[in-house]
Design a protein around this motif. Structure first.
Motif, PDB file in Angstrom:
ATOM      1  N   HIS A 271      27.969  47.690  -1.153  1.00  0.00           N
ATOM      2  CA  HIS A 271      28.535  48.640  -2.112  1.00  0.00           C
ATOM      3  C   HIS A 271      29.551  47.888  -2.973  1.00  0.00           C
ATOM      4  O   HIS A 271      30.469  47.278  -2.445  1.00  0.00           O
ATOM      5  CB  HIS A 271      29.202  49.771  -1.325  1.00  0.00           C
ATOM      6  N   ARG A 272      29.398  47.937  -4.271  1.00  0.00           N
ATOM      7  CA  ARG A 272      30.223  47.139  -5.175  1.00  0.00           C
ATOM      8  C   ARG A 272      31.426  47.891  -5.742  1.00  0.00           C
ATOM      9  O   ARG A 272      32.264  47.295  -6.395  1.00  0.00           O
ATOM     10  CB  ARG A 272      29.374  46.612  -6.342  1.00  0.00           C
ATOM     11  N   ARG A 273      31.525  49.217  -5.587  1.00  0.00           N
ATOM     12  CA  ARG A 273      32.633  49.999  -6.143  1.00  0.00           C
ATOM     13  C   ARG A 273      33.240  50.873  -5.073  1.00  0.00           C
ATOM     14  O   ARG A 273      32.513  51.314  -4.195  1.00  0.00           O
ATOM     15  CB  ARG A 273      32.139  50.878  -7.293  1.00  0.00           C
ATOM     16  N   PRO A 274      34.501  51.184  -5.101  1.00  0.00           N
ATOM     17  CA  PRO A 274      35.461  50.781  -6.134  1.00  0.00           C
ATOM     18  C   PRO A 274      35.842  49.304  -6.032  1.00  0.00           C
ATOM     19  O   PRO A 274      36.243  48.700  -7.009  1.00  0.00           O
ATOM     20  CB  PRO A 274      36.685  51.671  -5.870  1.00  0.00           C
ATOM     21  N   ARG A 275      35.707  48.697  -4.841  1.00  0.00           N
ATOM     22  CA  ARG A 275      35.812  47.246  -4.689  1.00  0.00           C
ATOM     23  C   ARG A 275      34.727  46.840  -3.690  1.00  0.00           C
ATOM     24  O   ARG A 275      34.299  47.663  -2.888  1.00  0.00           O
ATOM     25  CB  ARG A 275      37.200  46.811  -4.250  1.00  0.00           C
ATOM     26  N   PRO A 276      34.259  45.604  -3.741  1.00  0.00           N
ATOM     27  CA  PRO A 276      33.135  45.208  -2.877  1.00  0.00           C
ATOM     28  C   PRO A 276      33.417  45.450  -1.389  1.00  0.00           C
ATOM     29  O   PRO A 276      34.485  45.109  -0.880  1.00  0.00           O
ATOM     30  CB  PRO A 276      32.973  43.723  -3.172  1.00  0.00           C
ATOM     31  N   HIS A 277      32.445  46.075  -0.717  1.00  0.00           N
ATOM     32  CA  HIS A 277      32.501  46.313   0.722  1.00  0.00           C
ATOM     33  C   HIS A 277      31.091  46.644   1.198  1.00  0.00           C
ATOM     34  O   HIS A 277      30.163  46.756   0.400  1.00  0.00           O
ATOM     35  CB  HIS A 277      33.470  47.449   1.063  1.00  0.00           C
ATOM     36  N   PHE A 278      30.934  46.805   2.488  1.00  0.00           N
ATOM     37  CA  PHE A 278      29.667  47.219   3.071  1.00  0.00           C
ATOM     38  C   PHE A 278      29.861  48.570   3.742  1.00  0.00           C
ATOM     39  O   PHE A 278      30.957  48.897   4.197  1.00  0.00           O
ATOM     40  CB  PHE A 278      29.161  46.188   4.086  1.00  0.00           C
ATOM     41  N   ASP A 279      28.797  49.356   3.796  1.00  0.00           N
ATOM     42  CA  ASP A 279      28.804  50.636   4.495  1.00  0.00           C
ATOM     43  C   ASP A 279      27.770  50.568   5.610  1.00  0.00           C
ATOM     44  O   ASP A 279      26.584  50.353   5.346  1.00  0.00           O
ATOM     45  CB  ASP A 279      28.430  51.793   3.556  1.00  0.00           C
TER      46      ASP A 279
END
Length: 128
Positions: free
Chosen positions: A19-27
């Motif tokens: 997931h790139r928004r609101p800042r890059p992370h993984f779900d």
């Protein structure tokens, strides 16, 4: 993704979104009780048992998120998962993904969770 296990029972699905928004992370999303229980994992799944990763529980998602993508979200991995043990503070589970099985533990802290790659890993899945 999910499907039937060797006994004809349901194998619950999981998906790892990049997931790139609101800042890059993984779900990380695990199918359970007709929904996808979800954790935001800012630095992605741990690659070694020496470095745990923060995992922040977020709202459950609908099952259609197993295949959901958009301009800010892509599927990094998908497959099925199995729970090995669980209590109020820890859940040990195996993700059977595109690169084979990996055993993790979600460990509850005071506010959030830690995602831990266990030292003891399962053998490779047999060919389908």
């Amino acid at each position: 993704m999910g499907g039937k296990d060797a006994r004809g029972g349901h194998r619950p699905s999981y998906v790892l979104h990049d997931h790139r928004r609101p800042r890059p992370h993984f779900d990380l999303r695990l199918e359970e009780g007709g929904v996808l229980r979800s954790w935001a994992v800012p630095k992605g799944l741990p690659t070694t048992s020496r470095h745990d990763r923060l995992a922040v529980a977020v709202d459950d998602h609908a099952m259609d998120h197993l295949t959901y993508t958009d301009e800010d979200k892509s599927v990094a991995d998908t497959g099925w998962w199995e729970e090995e043990s669980r209590d109020d503070h820890r859940m040990v589970f195996v993700l059977h993904g595109q690169d084979g099985p990996r055993r993790y533990a979600l460990i509850r802290t005071d506010r959030d969770w830690l995602l831990h790659l266990t030292k003891d890993q399962p053998p490779p899945d047999p060919p389908a």
